[in-house]
Design a protein around this motif. Sequence first.
Motif, mmCIF file in Angstrom:
data_model
loop_
_atom_site.group_PDB
_atom_site.id
_atom_site.type_symbol
_atom_site.label_atom_id
_atom_site.label_comp_id
_atom_site.label_asym_id
_atom_site.label_seq_id
_atom_site.Cartn_x
_atom_site.Cartn_y
_atom_site.Cartn_z
ATOM 1 N N GLU A 44 0.908 -1.210 -0.164
ATOM 2 C CA GLU A 44 0.173 -0.007 -0.222
ATOM 3 C C GLU A 44 0.859 1.216 0.187
ATOM 4 O O GLU A 44 0.444 2.166 -0.589
ATOM 5 N N ARG A 45 2.084 1.009 0.715
ATOM 6 C CA ARG A 45 2.829 2.580 0.787
ATOM 7 C C ARG A 45 3.850 2.661 -0.364
ATOM 8 O O ARG A 45 4.691 3.620 -0.261
ATOM 9 N N ALA A 46 4.029 1.349 -0.925
ATOM 10 C CA ALA A 46 5.318 1.693 -2.164
ATOM 11 C C ALA A 46 4.565 1.938 -3.291
ATOM 12 O O ALA A 46 3.588 1.864 -3.811
ATOM 13 N N ASP A 47 5.475 2.483 -4.152
ATOM 14 C CA ASP A 47 5.463 2.927 -5.620
ATOM 15 C C ASP A 47 5.911 1.577 -6.545
ATOM 16 O O ASP A 47 6.961 1.369 -6.586
ATOM 17 N N THR A 48 5.025 1.009 -6.704
ATOM 18 C CA THR A 48 5.314 -0.375 -7.577
ATOM 19 C C THR A 48 4.789 -0.160 -9.186
ATOM 20 O O THR A 48 4.861 -1.230 -9.794
ATOM 21 N N SER A 49 4.874 1.129 -9.528
ATOM 22 C CA SER A 49 4.635 1.538 -10.792
ATOM 23 C C SER A 49 5.828 0.752 -11.953
ATOM 24 O O SER A 49 5.354 0.227 -12.933
ATOM 25 N N ALA A 50 7.049 0.737 -11.272
ATOM 26 C CA ALA A 50 8.150 0.052 -12.236
ATOM 27 C C ALA A 50 8.458 -1.440 -11.906
ATOM 28 O O ALA A 50 9.203 -2.170 -12.589
ATOM 29 N N VAL A 51 7.500 -1.904 -11.239
ATOM 30 C CA VAL A 51 7.608 -3.418 -10.589
ATOM 31 C C VAL A 51 7.172 -4.456 -11.786
ATOM 32 O O VAL A 51 5.814 -4.178 -12.007
ATOM 33 N N THR A 52 7.674 -5.231 -12.617
ATOM 34 C CA THR A 52 7.070 -6.014 -13.609
ATOM 35 C C THR A 52 6.676 -7.449 -13.163
ATOM 36 O O THR A 52 5.996 -7.956 -13.987
ATOM 37 N N ASN A 53 7.102 -7.865 -11.909
ATOM 38 C CA ASN A 53 7.006 -9.095 -11.493
ATOM 39 C C ASN A 53 6.453 -9.136 -10.036
ATOM 40 O O ASN A 53 7.317 -9.061 -9.039
ATOM 41 N N LEU A 54 5.056 -8.482 -10.038
ATOM 42 C CA LEU A 54 4.518 -8.465 -8.600
ATOM 43 C C LEU A 54 4.668 -9.468 -7.532
ATOM 44 O O LEU A 54 4.909 -9.530 -6.393
ATOM 45 N N GLY A 55 4.555 -10.505 -8.213
ATOM 46 C CA GLY A 55 4.641 -11.884 -7.220
ATOM 47 C C GLY A 55 5.961 -12.142 -6.846
ATOM 48 O O GLY A 55 6.205 -12.280 -5.432
ATOM 49 N N GLY A 56 6.841 -11.738 -7.464
ATOM 50 C CA GLY A 56 8.305 -11.921 -7.115
ATOM 51 C C GLY A 56 8.479 -10.748 -6.163
ATOM 52 O O GLY A 56 9.507 -11.076 -5.138
ATOM 53 N N TRP A 57 8.104 -9.708 -6.338
ATOM 54 C CA TRP A 57 8.400 -8.462 -5.551
ATOM 55 C C TRP A 57 7.851 -8.787 -4.054
ATOM 56 O O TRP A 57 8.406 -8.702 -2.944
ATOM 57 N N LEU A 58 6.451 -9.278 -4.084
ATOM 58 C CA LEU A 58 5.997 -9.687 -2.713
ATOM 59 C C LEU A 58 6.627 -10.834 -2.204
ATOM 60 O O LEU A 58 6.712 -10.733 -0.732
ATOM 61 N N THR A 59 7.100 -11.886 -2.756
ATOM 62 C CA THR A 59 7.858 -13.007 -2.372
ATOM 63 C C THR A 59 8.923 -12.329 -1.306
ATOM 64 O O THR A 59 9.352 -13.038 -0.105
ATOM 65 N N THR A 60 9.802 -11.448 -1.989
ATOM 66 C CA THR A 60 11.022 -10.986 -1.209
ATOM 67 C C THR A 60 10.648 -10.124 -0.067
ATOM 68 O O THR A 60 11.186 -10.128 0.802
ATOM 69 N N VAL A 61 9.524 -9.385 -0.106
ATOM 70 C CA VAL A 61 8.998 -8.499 0.891
ATOM 71 C C VAL A 61 8.408 -9.659 1.896
ATOM 72 O O VAL A 61 9.083 -9.188 3.316
ATOM 73 N N VAL A 62 7.815 -10.456 1.769
ATOM 74 C CA VAL A 62 7.490 -11.546 2.675
ATOM 75 C C VAL A 62 8.693 -12.311 3.336
ATOM 76 O O VAL A 62 8.876 -12.370 4.612
ATOM 77 N N GLY A 63 9.669 -12.378 2.577
ATOM 78 C CA GLY A 63 10.869 -13.241 3.006
ATOM 79 C C GLY A 63 11.752 -12.409 4.144
ATOM 80 O O GLY A 63 12.066 -12.667 4.912
ATOM 81 N N ARG A 64 11.641 -10.883 3.709
ATOM 82 C CA ARG A 64 12.365 -9.927 4.573
ATOM 83 C C ARG A 64 11.746 -9.884 6.051
ATOM 84 O O ARG A 64 12.109 -9.846 6.843
ATOM 85 N N VAL A 65 10.441 -9.794 5.655
ATOM 86 C CA VAL A 65 9.391 -9.608 7.010
ATOM 87 C C VAL A 65 9.595 -10.984 8.023
ATOM 88 O O VAL A 65 10.100 -10.743 9.364
ATOM 89 N N CYS A 66 9.625 -11.990 7.241
ATOM 90 C CA CYS A 66 9.978 -13.313 8.003
ATOM 91 C C CYS A 66 11.383 -13.560 8.632
ATOM 92 O O CYS A 66 11.398 -13.992 9.640
ATOM 93 N N LEU A 67 12.239 -12.955 7.828
ATOM 94 C CA LEU A 67 13.833 -13.031 8.346
ATOM 95 C C LEU A 67 13.798 -12.007 9.618
ATOM 96 O O LEU A 67 14.343 -12.729 10.719
ATOM 97 N N ASP A 68 13.091 -10.952 9.767
ATOM 98 C CA ASP A 68 13.273 -10.186 10.803
ATOM 99 C C ASP A 68 12.210 -10.717 12.071
ATOM 100 O O ASP A 68 13.126 -10.729 13.109
ATOM 101 N N LEU A 69 11.368 -11.547 11.835
ATOM 102 C CA LEU A 69 10.877 -12.351 12.739
ATOM 103 C C LEU A 69 11.542 -13.317 13.331
ATOM 104 O O LEU A 69 11.564 -13.442 14.374
ATOM 105 N N LEU A 70 12.293 -14.057 12.556
ATOM 106 C CA LEU A 70 13.094 -15.312 13.005
ATOM 107 C C LEU A 70 14.155 -14.556 14.081
ATOM 108 O O LEU A 70 14.793 -15.330 14.747
ATOM 109 N N ARG A 71 14.710 -13.584 13.518
ATOM 110 C CA ARG A 71 15.996 -13.016 14.063
ATOM 111 C C ARG A 71 15.400 -12.391 15.557
ATOM 112 O O ARG A 71 16.323 -12.373 16.462
ATOM 113 N N SER A 72 14.152 -12.252 15.845
ATOM 114 C CA SER A 72 13.845 -11.477 17.135
ATOM 115 C C SER A 72 12.779 -12.579 17.692
ATOM 116 O O SER A 72 12.585 -11.976 18.918
ATOM 117 N N ARG A 73 12.646 -13.584 17.306
ATOM 118 C CA ARG A 73 11.834 -14.534 17.896
ATOM 119 C C ARG A 73 12.516 -15.009 19.404
ATOM 120 O O ARG A 73 13.468 -15.415 19.523
#
Length: 296
Positions: A44-73
């Motif tokens: 919602e907050r990002a400018d994704t007008s230049a993103v050609t592969n939204l699924g790939g972009w979202l996958t890496t975003v979720v990966g980053r969120v999960c990485l933070d959760l694992l590190r702080s768990r």
Amino acid sequence: MNGEDFPAARFEEHRPHLRAVAYRMLGSLSEAEDAVQEAWFKLERADTSAVTNLGGWLTTVVGRVCLDLLRSRAARREDPMQDRDGREVRLPDPVIGGAQAVDPEHEILMADSVGIALMIVLETLSPAERLAFVLHDLFSVPFDEIAPVLGRTAASTRQLASRARRRVQGAAPAPDADLALRREVVAAFLAAARGGDFDALLAILDPEVVARNDGGVLRPGLVRRGATEVASGASVFAARFAGETRLVLVNGEPAVAVFADGRPVSLAAFTVRGGKVVAMDIFTDPERLARLGLSA
């Protein structure tokens, strides 16, 4: 569809896949939902007008969120179970299925690649190893897209995944493919346990079988190893299986849910390889069982 609805609709198309990624990363269904929701907020907050592969972009975003959760768990139990090397072991949230077809999102979570044995091994990996392995080996994300998430080079990320892969292959080999035969082995185990037939139990159990019991925060985890020890504890299992039972699937593996007064009191998942039980993962945490939606 107006302009405001369009991003939401596109996100919903990817939600089942993102939830599967997050579950494999975290082993927690509730945390996986939180991670997916956080990805929506970022979209919602990002400018994704230049993103050609939204699924790939979202996958890496979720990966980053999960990485933070694992590190702080934080540690989830006062007396955690441990594997042979002394590493803490946490049983992942089980994904329940049955004999009938399930919805597509559930099918993704029920895939063979997220069997209980594999999920337990993933729990022993470092956060970086887990991210590299899950995104590349399970979801085919290129290393050059994973590397920025970890702050590493693509070559270093490849090494992380390779190290994790060796651990996984050594500790979580694939179960037998024939589900009907696996169910027969589980039925034979239950019959032997209920009948107190020690020799029959030894014949069904792999010599290196591991039985893990996750009772929750207030009940210390218990790990039994070896056919003799597991068979010796069969009276405990028999008592636990004495109530009304229902055959289900847990992460694609045959499992038995036991009910008392209509409430689930235990859930045991069996990993069968070579026609023998190589692992049993038993959930007896009342709070965890209550969240699964099981019914007799």
